[in-house]
Design a protein around this motif. Structure first.
Motif, PDB file in Angstrom:
ATOM      1  N   GLY A  12       0.812  -1.215   0.000  1.00 51.54           N
ATOM      2  CA  GLY A  12       0.000   0.000   0.000  1.00 51.54           C
ATOM      3  C   GLY A  12       0.842   1.260   0.000  1.00 51.54           C
ATOM      4  N   THR A  13       1.902   1.267   0.810  1.00 50.07           N
ATOM      5  CA  THR A  13       2.756   2.451   0.899  1.00 50.07           C
ATOM      6  C   THR A  13       3.466   2.720  -0.418  1.00 50.07           C
ATOM      7  OG1 THR A  13       3.125   2.019   3.250  1.00 50.07           O
ATOM      8  CG2 THR A  13       4.650   3.520   2.158  1.00 50.07           C
ATOM      9  N   PHE A  14       3.901   1.669  -1.090  1.00 48.95           N
ATOM     10  CA  PHE A  14       4.605   1.859  -2.368  1.00 48.95           C
ATOM     11  C   PHE A  14       3.714   2.572  -3.376  1.00 48.95           C
ATOM     12  CE2 PHE A  14       5.761   0.660  -6.658  1.00 48.95           C
ATOM     13  CZ  PHE A  14       7.135   0.806  -6.668  1.00 48.95           C
ATOM     14  N   PHE A  15       2.518   2.069  -3.567  1.00 47.00           N
ATOM     15  CA  PHE A  15       1.641   2.653  -4.588  1.00 47.00           C
ATOM     16  C   PHE A  15       1.112   4.024  -4.164  1.00 47.00           C
ATOM     17  CE2 PHE A  15       1.524  -1.845  -5.816  1.00 47.00           C
ATOM     18  CZ  PHE A  15       1.771  -1.719  -7.182  1.00 47.00           C
ATOM     19  N   LEU A  16       0.864   4.214  -2.862  1.00 46.41           N
ATOM     20  CA  LEU A  16       0.434   5.537  -2.400  1.00 46.41           C
ATOM     21  C   LEU A  16       1.535   6.574  -2.589  1.00 46.41           C
ATOM     22  CD1 LEU A  16      -1.516   4.674   0.888  1.00 46.41           C
ATOM     23  CD2 LEU A  16      -2.465   5.594  -1.232  1.00 46.41           C
ATOM     24  N   ALA A  17       2.767   6.173  -2.291  1.00 44.75           N
ATOM     25  CA  ALA A  17       3.886   7.107  -2.444  1.00 44.75           C
ATOM     26  C   ALA A  17       4.065   7.516  -3.902  1.00 44.75           C
ATOM     27  CB  ALA A  17       5.168   6.472  -1.907  1.00 44.75           C
ATOM     28  N   HIS A  18       3.975   6.551  -4.805  1.00 47.16           N
ATOM     29  CA  HIS A  18       4.147   6.868  -6.225  1.00 47.16           C
ATOM     30  C   HIS A  18       2.952   7.632  -6.780  1.00 47.16           C
ATOM     31  CE1 HIS A  18       7.887   4.818  -7.499  1.00 47.16           C
ATOM     32  NE2 HIS A  18       7.682   4.073  -6.432  1.00 47.16           N
ATOM     33  N   THR A  19       1.794   7.462  -6.162  1.00 46.84           N
ATOM     34  CA  THR A  19       0.628   8.252  -6.582  1.00 46.84           C
ATOM     35  C   THR A  19       0.727   9.687  -6.096  1.00 46.84           C
ATOM     36  OG1 THR A  19      -0.759   6.264  -6.522  1.00 46.84           O
ATOM     37  CG2 THR A  19      -1.889   8.395  -6.484  1.00 46.84           C
ATOM     38  N   ALA A  20       1.202   9.862  -4.847  1.00 54.14           N
ATOM     39  CA  ALA A  20       1.303  11.208  -4.269  1.00 54.14           C
ATOM     40  C   ALA A  20       2.445  12.003  -4.891  1.00 54.14           C
ATOM     41  CB  ALA A  20       1.481  11.109  -2.755  1.00 54.14           C
ATOM     42  N   ILE A  21       3.555  11.339  -5.200  1.00 59.84           N
ATOM     43  CA  ILE A  21       4.719  12.015  -5.775  1.00 59.84           C
ATOM     44  C   ILE A  21       4.823  11.589  -7.245  1.00 59.84           C
ATOM     45  CG2 ILE A  21       7.192  12.432  -5.542  1.00 59.84           C
ATOM     46  CD1 ILE A  21       6.998  11.470  -2.657  1.00 59.84           C
ATOM     47  N   THR A  22       4.178  12.330  -8.094  1.00 63.58           N
ATOM     48  CA  THR A  22       4.080  11.926  -9.510  1.00 63.58           C
ATOM     49  C   THR A  22       5.383  12.138 -10.260  1.00 63.58           C
ATOM     50  OG1 THR A  22       3.183  14.127  -9.992  1.00 63.58           O
ATOM     51  CG2 THR A  22       1.602  12.347  -9.582  1.00 63.58           C
ATOM     52  N   ASP A  23       6.128  13.189  -9.920  1.00 66.57           N
ATOM     53  CA  ASP A  23       7.378  13.477 -10.620  1.00 66.57           C
ATOM     54  C   ASP A  23       8.465  13.818  -9.592  1.00 66.57           C
ATOM     55  OD1 ASP A  23       9.371  14.002 -12.394  1.00 66.57           O
ATOM     56  OD2 ASP A  23       8.449  15.779 -13.278  1.00 66.57           O
ATOM     57  N   PRO A  24       9.150  12.815  -9.041  1.00 64.47           N
ATOM     58  CA  PRO A  24      10.178  13.070  -8.023  1.00 64.47           C
ATOM     59  C   PRO A  24      11.352  13.892  -8.536  1.00 64.47           C
ATOM     60  CG  PRO A  24       9.567  10.736  -8.113  1.00 64.47           C
ATOM     61  CD  PRO A  24       8.983  11.388  -9.314  1.00 64.47           C
TER      62      PRO A  24
END
Length: 313
Positions: A22-34
């Motif tokens: 869950g954390t992996f996909f939420l993090a990549h959803t919240a931070i679209t362009d690191p």
């Protein structure tokens, strides 16, 4: 007992996997362009594209997940996007600082919370009980950050008993290490003392009214022996609260570390979240969940030893 332990371990593994996914996909959803946070707003499109390819962000998300998860499963959390250093090494440096403060705060919470709770519970509606409740109400009403600042002003600036900021490694000086974590631990523990004391007080009053306590007294047991029996029957609630407080203190340490300038996990979370360093954030999350699983597992074992009925659940 073995089946009981196996169930708790399996539940812990399931929790760890679920939170990691869950954390992996939420993090990549919240931070679209690191790359924006890593390179800054002045970076060119070519620079951002080059960094995207270097970090592997041009691959499908499911491929990125499997690459991260397959390595994390064997304890390798990858490298930081900010400095390309090992995430494991960075956590290993910061984690002991946070654990020192949180562990000391938990010990303070246990000692003072249990003491106040037992005193109030064994003497309900007495002067001691009213004083204990008054202390807990005051502690509950005080904001944590304000308490931290007051502790710094009183004991660090005015009395100079403890350092205002900074951290001393225990390998350098045990005394200096204890002095550097005392004020942060005290500020963290105040809320926990209130919760544990109130919970234990109510449990002690309830247990003290049960028939078996009157039977113990009628058999001529000393007050100390009776108190031990009362504490054993009342402590499951206190142990549960201590476990919950330990977990909450891990997150609460972020603010305290900022106030006291401690180089702990909180500092690493702040710096990594500001620039979108997802591997570091994921590594910290997984390590935190591991501690949650360990604490809950030890709690279940302790409760199962105290109350065998728990083992059949």
């Amino acid at each position: 007992m073995i089946a009981f332990i196996a169930k708790r371990l399996a539940a812990g593994v399931v929790l760890l996997v679920a939170v990691s996914v869950g954390t992996f996909f939420l993090a990549h959803t919240a931070i679209t362009d690191p790359t924006v946070g890593l390179l800054g707003t002045t970076a060119t499109e070519a620079q951002r594209e080059a960094l995207t390819i270097k970090l592997g962000l041009d691959r499908p998300l499911i491929v990125q997940f499997w690459d991260w998860f397959s390595h994390a499963a064997i304890g390798d959390f990858g490298t930081s996007w900010r400095n390309f250093q090992s995430v494991n090494d960075q956590i290993a440096i910061k984690l002991p600082v946070t654990l020192s403060v949180v562990s000391f705060a938990t010990l303070l919470t246990a000692f003072f919370g249990i003491t106040l709770g037992m005193i109030a519970g064994l003497n309900p509606n007495s002067m001691l009980d009213r004083m204990s409740k008054g202390i807990t109400v005051v502690l509950f009403a005080l904001p944590g950050f304000w308490v931290s600042l007051v502790l710094v002003i009183w004991f660090a600036v005015n009395l100079r008993w403890f350092p205002a900021v900074g951290y001393v490694q225990p390998t350098q000086s045990i005394t200096g290490w204890l002095r550097s974590i005392t004020l942060p631990a005290v500020s963290l523990s105040l809320m926990g003392i209130v919760v544990v004391a109130e919970q234990l007080r109510n449990e002690v009053i309830a247990v003290n009214k049960q028939d078996f306590v009157r039977t113990l007294r009628s058999r001529g047991l000393s007050q100390g022996q009776v108190i031990i029996h009362i504490l054993r029957n009342a402590c499951p609630a206190a142990l549960t609260m201590l476990a919950i407080m330990f977990v909450s203190l891990l997150s609460g340490a972020i603010v305290v570390e900022a106030i006291f300038s401690l180089p702990g996990i909180g500092q690493l979370i702040n710096s990594s979240s500001q620039i979108g360093d997802i591997p570091v954030l994921l590594g910290i999350t997984v390590v935190s969940v591991i501690f949650v699983v360990i604490v809950n597992f030890l709690l279940d074992i302790a409760l199962g030893w105290i109350n065998p009925k728990v083992r059949v659940k």
